[in-house]
Design an enzyme around this catalytic site. Structure first.
Site, short mmCIF file in Angstrom:
data_model
loop_
_atom_site.label_atom_id
_atom_site.label_comp_id
_atom_site.label_asym_id
_atom_site.label_seq_id
_atom_site.Cartn_x
_atom_site.Cartn_y
_atom_site.Cartn_z
N SER A 65 -4.32 2.65 3.92
CA SER A 65 -3.66 1.44 3.21
C SER A 65 -3.36 0.18 3.89
O SER A 65 -2.86 -0.71 3.45
CB SER A 65 -2.22 2.02 2.80
OG SER A 65 -2.06 3.23 1.91
N LYS A 68 -4.60 -2.82 1.97
CA LYS A 68 -3.75 -3.56 1.13
C LYS A 68 -3.31 -4.91 1.50
O LYS A 68 -3.04 -5.64 0.89
CB LYS A 68 -2.63 -2.67 0.95
CG LYS A 68 -2.87 -1.47 -0.17
CD LYS A 68 -1.82 -0.48 -0.03
CE LYS A 68 -2.41 0.77 -1.09
NZ LYS A 68 -1.16 1.99 -0.80
N SER A 128 3.38 -0.09 0.10
CA SER A 128 2.02 1.04 0.23
C SER A 128 1.94 1.67 -1.18
O SER A 128 1.41 2.77 -0.85
CB SER A 128 2.00 1.90 1.22
OG SER A 128 0.90 1.87 1.85
N GLU A 164 -8.22 2.95 -4.39
CA GLU A 164 -7.34 4.23 -4.10
C GLU A 164 -7.93 5.45 -4.90
O GLU A 164 -7.92 6.61 -4.25
CB GLU A 164 -5.92 4.07 -4.39
CG GLU A 164 -5.23 3.04 -3.26
CD GLU A 164 -4.97 3.80 -1.82
OE1 GLU A 164 -5.18 5.19 -1.75
OE2 GLU A 164 -4.76 3.23 -0.79
#
Length: 293
Positions: A65, A68, A128, A164
């Site tokens: 993550s 991101k 997240s 993802e």
């Protein structure tokens, strides 16, 4: 002539002392990671670029993550250039709410809502959220768009190729979204110096300082109230007990207002989550103490 000689000696002594201090920091970090059953990468960079240190700094680590943050930079670049607005709305269907970590899905289990780009960034970065992440990828046109944007910043050593949803399709996919510690620290430093986004800098800074994940990582051992703008990343554990990624990258602000960028990647670890996070916290504290001096 004598003044010039004295000035030269002072400069040489100053450089020598700085070198000695950063080597002490390197030794301290080496001791922290020495006996750990994990692959660990570290990069630290002062905001003026004068103090840098890396350990396994050019090795590739799965970001999870952490990416991101890169995604948010890419979205905000479009905002900076007037192509989209933070108040623009995105339709979220029930089909978008895939079964992985998502506070957004928990709040809107039936979907059929509209959220602003601002809200999606806050979900994706601060919390997240995986669903918000993939919605933003879809808005931009997919991971290659983000990958190209990062490369346009003359940053080498970062690869962003999978959403993802795609990372959840197989164990090996996560390793295709990678960063070197040096590249991560360099990207953070460019952000801190407003070389990437300008009008939206304060917005993303606030979002990153409000990140709720990983309180025991970069922030874990720092004095209470220390400002840290960061993004964590955490991977799954396989049946052999190996965790793919426990990461945190960020910018730590010192009491004097100066700051340093730090990236710590703990990969392929057979340690407990507590130890993995402690590794990051101890490295962060060692760097903080170094810059205080």
């Amino acid at each position: 002539m004598i003044k010039k000689i004295i000035l030269t000696l002072v400069i040489l002594l100053s450089v020598s002392n700085a070198f000695t201090q950063i080597e002490k920091l390197r030794n301290e970090i080496d001791n922290i990671i020495a006996d750990k059953r994990a692959r660990i990468g570290v990069a630290i960079k002062s905001e003026d670029g004068h103090d840098t240190l890396s350990i396994n700094g050019l090795d590739k680590f799965p970001m999870q993550s952490v990416y991101k943050y890169h995604l948010a930079l890419s979205v905000l670049n479009l905002v900076d250039n007037g192509k989209i607005n933070l108040n623009d709305k995105v339709v979220i269907r029930k089909d978008d709410l895939l079964p992985y970590y998502s506070p957004l899905r928990e709040k809107y289990p039936e979907g059929n809502v509209e959220l602003t780009i601002d809200e999606l960034i806050q979900y994706a970065v601060s919390m997240s959220d995986n669903v918000a992440c993939d919605l933003l990828f879809r808005l931009l046109g997919g991971p290659p768009v983000v990958n190209d944007f990062i490369k346009s910043q003359v940053i080498n050593g970062i690869s962003i190729v999978a959403t993802e949803e795609e990372m959840h399709s197989g164990w090996d996919v996560q390793y295709r979204n990678f960063s070197t510690p040096v590249a991560a620290a360099e990207l953070l430093n460019k952000f801190r110096n407003k070389l990437i986004i300008t009008s939206t800098y304060d917005y993303l800074w606030k979002v990153m300082t409000e990140t709720s994940t990983g309180p025991k990582r970069l922030k874990g051992l720092l004095p209470e109230g220390t400002v840290v703008a960061h993004k964590t990343g955490t991977g799954p554990e396989n049946k052999e007990g190996m965790t793919s990624a426990i990461n945190d990258i960020g910018i730590v602000v010192l009491p004097n207002g100066k700051a340093f960028a730090i990236a710590v990647f703990v990969s392929d670890s057979y340690e407990t989550m507590e130890i993995n996070e402690e590794i990051i916290a101890k490295i962060s504290k060692a760097a903080y103490d170094y810059f205080l001096k």
